[in-house]
Design a protein around this motif. Structure first.
Motif, PDB file in Angstrom:
ATOM      1  N   THR A  86       0.704  -0.854   0.289  1.00  0.00           N
ATOM      2  CA  THR A  86      -0.198  -0.385  -0.111  1.00  0.00           C
ATOM      3  C   THR A  86       1.361   1.004  -0.048  1.00  0.00           C
ATOM      4  N   SER A  87       0.545   2.128  -0.871  1.00  0.00           N
ATOM      5  CA  SER A  87       1.588   3.781  -0.832  1.00  0.00           C
ATOM      6  C   SER A  87       1.218   4.293  -1.959  1.00  0.00           C
ATOM      7  N   VAL A  88       2.061   5.252  -2.539  1.00  0.00           N
ATOM      8  CA  VAL A  88       1.313   5.841  -3.295  1.00  0.00           C
ATOM      9  C   VAL A  88       2.560   5.632  -4.450  1.00  0.00           C
ATOM     10  N   TYR A  89       2.456   5.367  -5.750  1.00  0.00           N
ATOM     11  CA  TYR A  89       3.440   5.064  -6.825  1.00  0.00           C
ATOM     12  C   TYR A  89       3.844   5.543  -7.864  1.00  0.00           C
ATOM     13  N   PHE A  90       4.616   6.239  -8.245  1.00  0.00           N
ATOM     14  CA  PHE A  90       5.427   7.296  -8.773  1.00  0.00           C
ATOM     15  C   PHE A  90       6.456   7.083 -10.259  1.00  0.00           C
ATOM     16  N   CYS A  91       6.043   7.168 -11.129  1.00  0.00           N
ATOM     17  CA  CYS A  91       6.809   6.897 -12.507  1.00  0.00           C
ATOM     18  C   CYS A  91       7.058   8.049 -13.139  1.00  0.00           C
ATOM     19  N   ALA A  92       8.631   7.668 -13.457  1.00  0.00           N
ATOM     20  CA  ALA A  92       9.197   8.748 -14.160  1.00  0.00           C
ATOM     21  C   ALA A  92      10.204   8.803 -15.380  1.00  0.00           C
ATOM     22  N   SER A  93      10.642   9.675 -16.137  1.00  0.00           N
ATOM     23  CA  SER A  93      11.516   9.821 -17.518  1.00  0.00           C
ATOM     24  C   SER A  93      12.441  11.101 -17.216  1.00  0.00           C
ATOM     25  N   SER A  94      13.750   9.841 -18.199  1.00  0.00           N
ATOM     26  CA  SER A  94      14.520  11.410 -18.220  1.00  0.00           C
ATOM     27  C   SER A  94      14.936  11.165 -19.564  1.00  0.00           C
ATOM     28  N   ARG A  95      16.040  11.277 -20.024  1.00  0.00           N
ATOM     29  CA  ARG A  95      16.400  11.228 -21.765  1.00  0.00           C
ATOM     30  C   ARG A  95      17.790  11.002 -21.196  1.00  0.00           C
ATOM     31  N   VAL A  96      18.684  10.668 -22.376  1.00  0.00           N
ATOM     32  CA  VAL A  96      20.237   9.674 -22.221  1.00  0.00           C
ATOM     33  C   VAL A  96      20.876  11.395 -22.294  1.00  0.00           C
ATOM     34  N   GLN A  97      21.731  11.331 -21.333  1.00  0.00           N
ATOM     35  CA  GLN A  97      23.030  11.911 -21.685  1.00  0.00           C
ATOM     36  C   GLN A  97      23.927  12.176 -21.172  1.00  0.00           C
ATOM     37  N   LYS A  98      25.102  10.966 -22.276  1.00  0.00           N
ATOM     38  CA  LYS A  98      26.101  10.690 -20.611  1.00  0.00           C
ATOM     39  C   LYS A  98      27.145  11.368 -20.098  1.00  0.00           C
ATOM     40  N   GLY A  99      27.486  11.362 -19.127  1.00  0.00           N
ATOM     41  CA  GLY A  99      28.337  13.093 -18.286  1.00  0.00           C
ATOM     42  C   GLY A  99      27.209  13.553 -17.413  1.00  0.00           C
ATOM     43  N   LEU A 100      25.811  13.993 -17.728  1.00  0.00           N
ATOM     44  CA  LEU A 100      25.653  15.256 -17.040  1.00  0.00           C
ATOM     45  C   LEU A 100      24.336  14.631 -16.740  1.00  0.00           C
ATOM     46  N   TYR A 101      23.692  15.204 -15.205  1.00  0.00           N
ATOM     47  CA  TYR A 101      22.466  14.854 -14.315  1.00  0.00           C
ATOM     48  C   TYR A 101      21.436  14.855 -15.539  1.00  0.00           C
ATOM     49  N   ASN A 102      20.028  13.926 -16.366  1.00  0.00           N
ATOM     50  CA  ASN A 102      19.350  14.147 -16.472  1.00  0.00           C
ATOM     51  C   ASN A 102      17.583  14.415 -15.939  1.00  0.00           C
ATOM     52  N   GLU A 103      17.532  15.515 -16.115  1.00  0.00           N
ATOM     53  CA  GLU A 103      16.362  15.291 -14.944  1.00  0.00           C
ATOM     54  C   GLU A 103      14.817  14.451 -15.598  1.00  0.00           C
ATOM     55  N   GLN A 104      14.747  14.241 -14.117  1.00  0.00           N
ATOM     56  CA  GLN A 104      13.841  13.289 -14.315  1.00  0.00           C
ATOM     57  C   GLN A 104      12.265  13.844 -14.099  1.00  0.00           C
ATOM     58  N   PHE A 105      11.193  13.884 -15.293  1.00  0.00           N
ATOM     59  CA  PHE A 105       9.925  14.671 -15.194  1.00  0.00           C
ATOM     60  C   PHE A 105       8.943  12.928 -14.334  1.00  0.00           C
ATOM     61  N   PHE A 106       8.309  13.185 -13.432  1.00  0.00           N
ATOM     62  CA  PHE A 106       7.708  12.365 -12.662  1.00  0.00           C
ATOM     63  C   PHE A 106       5.998  12.655 -13.201  1.00  0.00           C
TER      64      PHE A 106
END
Lengths: 115, 114
Positions: A86-106
């Motif tokens: 029992t919980s709240v479930y979140f899905c997120a996605s991000s693009r691939v850009q090697k060597g950099l942080y890739n912001e996740q969108f929820f």
């Protein structure tokens, strides 16, 4: 506009049943993630995928599975639902850009109750 | 192991007062650090991020955060709270093994009193 959607938004199920939560993104992102959110724990990573046919376990993967057959979708399956899920479930996605942080969108989240 | 701690699971401020939300992290490599905000019944959205450029980072809605390596901190501030700032705030640190993963803190719920 690109977006990430989750369905259902609310789900009540019984212990022992199989449940599948859907996640669909139109960002064309390679990376997708599933988290669960519980009071006092923040978000904990369940499974993640870096692309089609790729899946990886996160820190709380027991009792969950995912499959990635296309870029847009990463469904989360609870094989035999337990009250502890029992919980709240979140899905997120991000693009691939090697060597950099890739912001996740929820996505907006799915509230799951296991009775 | 990497971790993020947020001091205070709940913070209340008066409208117009300073907002200060505290975050400390542990990481064996230079970190990327983030603050996310979650409004009621919504998903998370990125407020601001530190990626090794300027130590003072400005984000959306008037928020800013300062990276202090010596204190392993990344506190979030806003000079004057608005009612619309009431939300859950999460601090996060990039994973030591992958830039694509982050580790979230437990969150701080901010209430703004009129």
């Amino acid at each position: 506009d690109a977006e990430i959607t989750q369905s259902p938004r609310h789900k009540i199920t019984e212990t022992g049943r199989q449940v599948t939560l859907a996640c669909h993104q139109t960002w064309n992102h390679n990376n997708m993630f599933w988290y669960r959110q519980d009071l006092g724990h923040g978000l904990r990573l369940i499974h993640y995928s870096y692309g089609v046919q790729d899946t990886n376990k996160g820190e709380v993967s027991d009792g969950y599975s995912v499959s990635r057959s296309n870029t847009e979708d990463l469904p989360l399956t609870l094989e035999s639902a337990a009250s502890s899920q029992t919980s709240v479930y979140f899905c997120a996605s991000s693009r691939v850009q090697k060597g950099l942080y890739n912001e996740q969108f929820f996505g907006p989240g799915t509230r799951l109750t296991v009775l | 192991a990497q971790s993020v701690t947020q001091l205070g699971s709940h913070v209340s401020v008066s409208e117009g007062a300073l907002v200060l939300l505290r975050c400390n992290y542990s990481s064996s490599v230079p970190p990327y650090l983030f603050w996310y905000v979650q409004y009621p019944n919504q998903g998370l959205q990125l407020l601001l991020k530190y990626t090794s450029a300027a130590t003072l980072v400005k984000g959306i809605n008037g928020f800013e955060a300062e990276f202090k390596k010596s204190e392993t901190s990344f506190h979030l501030t806003k000079p004057s709270a608005h009612m619309s700032d009431a939300a859950e705030y999460f601090c996060a640190v990039s994973s030591e093994t992958s830039y694509d993963k982050v580790i979230f803190g437990p969150g701080t719920s901010l209430s703004v009193i009129p």
